[in-house]
Design a protein around this motif. Sequence first.
Motif, short mmCIF file in Angstrom:
data_model
loop_
_atom_site.label_atom_id
_atom_site.label_comp_id
_atom_site.label_asym_id
_atom_site.label_seq_id
_atom_site.Cartn_x
_atom_site.Cartn_y
_atom_site.Cartn_z
N GLU A 163 69.36 82.40 21.61
CA GLU A 163 69.14 81.11 20.95
C GLU A 163 68.56 80.07 21.91
OE1 GLU A 163 72.65 79.80 18.85
OE2 GLU A 163 72.09 81.04 17.13
N ILE A 164 68.85 80.22 23.20
CA ILE A 164 68.30 79.25 24.16
C ILE A 164 66.79 79.44 24.27
CG2 ILE A 164 68.23 78.67 26.62
CD1 ILE A 164 71.20 78.94 26.70
N VAL A 170 61.13 76.50 19.59
CA VAL A 170 61.09 75.52 18.50
C VAL A 170 60.77 74.13 19.07
CG1 VAL A 170 62.43 74.41 16.69
CG2 VAL A 170 62.65 76.85 17.05
N GLU A 171 61.26 73.87 20.28
CA GLU A 171 61.00 72.57 20.91
C GLU A 171 59.54 72.41 21.33
OE1 GLU A 171 63.23 69.76 21.76
OE2 GLU A 171 64.08 70.76 20.02
N LEU A 186 67.18 80.08 34.53
CA LEU A 186 68.44 80.67 34.09
C LEU A 186 68.65 82.06 34.67
CD1 LEU A 186 68.69 79.51 30.38
CD2 LEU A 186 69.67 78.52 32.45
N MET B 79 65.36 72.43 15.31
CA MET B 79 66.45 73.29 14.86
C MET B 79 67.71 73.02 15.68
SD MET B 79 66.33 77.15 13.75
CE MET B 79 67.74 78.21 13.55
N PHE B 81 71.19 74.91 16.55
CA PHE B 81 71.74 76.25 16.45
C PHE B 81 73.27 76.21 16.43
CE2 PHE B 81 67.60 76.66 18.31
CZ PHE B 81 67.09 77.85 17.82
N SER B 83 75.23 77.95 18.24
CA SER B 83 75.74 77.92 19.61
C SER B 83 75.21 76.69 20.37
CB SER B 83 75.31 79.18 20.34
OG SER B 83 73.90 79.20 20.46
N ALA B 85 72.75 76.00 21.80
CA ALA B 85 71.58 76.43 22.57
C ALA B 85 71.00 75.31 23.41
CB ALA B 85 70.51 77.01 21.63
N LEU B 86 71.88 74.58 24.10
CA LEU B 86 71.38 73.57 25.05
C LEU B 86 70.89 74.30 26.30
CD1 LEU B 86 74.22 70.94 24.68
CD2 LEU B 86 71.97 70.96 23.59
N PHE B 87 69.98 73.66 27.01
CA PHE B 87 69.50 74.26 28.25
C PHE B 87 70.52 73.97 29.34
CE2 PHE B 87 65.61 72.99 25.85
CZ PHE B 87 65.34 74.26 25.37
N PRO B 88 71.20 75.01 29.84
CA PRO B 88 72.36 74.76 30.71
C PRO B 88 71.98 74.20 32.07
CG PRO B 88 72.04 77.12 30.34
CD PRO B 88 71.00 76.42 29.54
N HIS B 89 70.72 74.37 32.48
CA HIS B 89 70.37 74.01 33.85
C HIS B 89 69.85 72.59 33.98
CE1 HIS B 89 66.84 75.41 31.77
NE2 HIS B 89 66.05 74.96 32.73
N PHE B 98 63.56 67.04 26.28
CA PHE B 98 62.81 68.27 26.60
C PHE B 98 61.53 68.42 25.77
CE2 PHE B 98 61.90 72.81 26.32
CZ PHE B 98 62.01 73.21 27.62
N GLY B 99 61.70 68.33 24.45
CA GLY B 99 60.55 68.53 23.57
C GLY B 99 59.46 67.49 23.78
N ARG B 146 68.57 66.16 20.63
CA ARG B 146 67.35 66.85 21.01
C ARG B 146 66.46 67.04 19.79
NH1 ARG B 146 68.14 72.71 23.64
NH2 ARG B 146 68.63 73.20 21.48
N ALA B 147 67.09 67.23 18.63
CA ALA B 147 66.30 67.41 17.42
C ALA B 147 65.70 66.09 16.93
CB ALA B 147 67.16 68.03 16.32
#
Lengths: 271, 356
Positions: A163-164, A170-171, A186, B79, B81, B83, B85-89, B98-99, B146-147
């Motif tokens: 999903e990441i 999608v972004e 990552l 979207m 999600f 989970s 789905a954030l960017f962990p870093h 980000f977008g 983020r969306a």
Amino acid sequence: MNRETKALPLVAAVFITFIFTAPIIWMVMAAFKTVVDIYAVPPVWVPDFTYLENFKVLLSDNWPFLLNSLIVTVGATVLSLALALPAAFGLVYFQFRSQNFLADWILSTRMMPPIAAAVPLYMVFNGFGMLDTIPALIIVYAGFNLPFAIWVAMSFFRNIPREIIEAARVEGCSWVQTFRLVALPLAKSGIATVATFVFIFAWNELLLALFLTTREARTFPVVISSFSTVTRTYWELISAATIIQILPPVIFTIIMQRHIVSGLTMGAVKH
Amino acid sequence: MGEIVLKDVHKAFGDVSVLRDIDLEIADGEFVVFVGPSGCGKSTLLRMITGLETVTSGHVLIDGKDVTHTKPSSRGLAMVFQSYALFPHISVRDNIGFGLRIAGLPLAEIADKVAKASAILGLDALLDRKPRELSGGQQQRVAIGRAIVREPAAFLFDEPLSNLDAALRVQMRIELVRLHERLATTMIYVTHDQVEAMTMADRIVVLEGGDVQQFATPIELYDRPVNKFVAGFIGSPKMNFLGADATADGKVQVRNGPLLSISDLDTARVTGPLTVGIRPEHITYSHDTGDLKGTIVVEEQLGSDAFLYVEVEKIGMITVRAVGERNFHSHQTVYLTLPPQRCHVFDQADLRINMN
Ligand SMILES: Nc1ncnc2c1ncn2[C@@H]1O[C@H](COP(=O)(O)OP(=O)(O)OP(=O)(O)O)[C@@H](O)[C@H]1O
Ligand SMILES: [Mg+2]
């Protein structure tokens, strides 16, 4: 547990460790001994560590080969990462026919022992006039490590939650941006793991280097092997050279260790 | 703008067909919920709209433009999600922006938009943290942030609240509805929680086994479910279903139960075996008189409601929802009555035959 049963494993551990490190310890000693002391009976147990003549003699003649080794190793590591990471990313995330077959096929090329390739490689590089050149070694070492590097990198990319990657797309990320901005950061520990293995392989490789180099492009292991001649084995030089040979992988591994440990155990436990 | 149209969309994974004949027209600004049991294809449908999943046949249109083969990054959708789905870093700030960064906006403008979004979502104090340093609810807000900064044509949510605890889920539900009012952007929201569906949606798509069962407003689904599946899926506790038969004079005879004369039936279809459906809250109950006599097996007392599970001889278990009721208890005898105007009747193909 009482004191004796606790001590027993410890004693065993020390003993086994000693057996494994004894040759290295002996070699370190020999590096600081004169030729006479090396052959002395009874042995000179503790050498004079200020005696650096062996290193001086060794390096004054052979430092260019040490440099060769360094260039070849760094070059091969960089080249194999540069090829393996995008390849692994594509194999994991792109959907195409015979995807799995391709991945298996890549790994299968690793089943061939390097020596089987030595003669063909010799002829190929001879044809290109690339024998005894550093680029030839870089290409060969990177090539030999690619299958392994791709597979390890694939397992790291697979461990990134899907999903990441999808979120990145999608972004608005192109595949290249997804790779660069999300997947690579990552997979850092994966990159460190792959880099370390390739580095150690390339740094220590002897067989192919013997085949493909004669003078200019000789690497340090080739030089070390040349200290053992028909007439005489130069133990004092071999010992000194081996210490130098051991150092870079040790340093590199220590630097990368934190990442590698998390890398090797990643996916071992369910989060 | 965010009008989304699906035309005759099919999806198969290999030989397995998972979605069939999907025709949906989602108007700009609408809040549409996809609901259905697990595995019915909700996520797959959503992912085909985003472009993360290919369409086997049919077309996806956004604002009249055919995007069936357009890559996700060019569809202008956002979207959220399950989970998150954030960017962990990267930090929360960079996650939200980000977008915009990918789109190449000037840094000042990005900072401005991120600040606005974080103010709306109450994230100001968290902007410099990494995602792992946030609670689940906070991560969810970041994902929403983020969306929204990208001002997409539509927001797509795949079970965004299912990882949150019950209280937080209710709170986020309200926040999302308010966000929708404020932004007036199309939202498509996947859930298997019918309470979320009923409370949030302008219109609900009920999916089952890869088919759209009904696409209608929440009230429409409740009052006029097209078939037995929708009738049973919407409403809690579930609608009761009783076996019945048509009589020669067009009435409905519940087997081992009352004869119902229901006025709004499509008379031509009142033949053969039927099913009568009645919601637990529409059954009337009494200590001493009614159509059916039964015994309360279990009483679930919620204070606001009591759910009575009544065993009726030769018919089976009937659930009754007694609002505010305190006087009926386990092991007591109870009489139930089925008000005909509240009864839904389904034919052999499980289609509803009431006219309204
Ligand atoms: N990549 C895939 N390959 C094969 N089958 C798949 C794939 N993805 C989904 N499916 C199948 O498609 C069907 C629909 O899946 P989907 O994830 O859309 O269901 P869902 O309605 O979102 O369910 P849930 O509520 O559990 O999330 C399921 O039967 C699933 O097994
Ligand atoms: Mg799903």
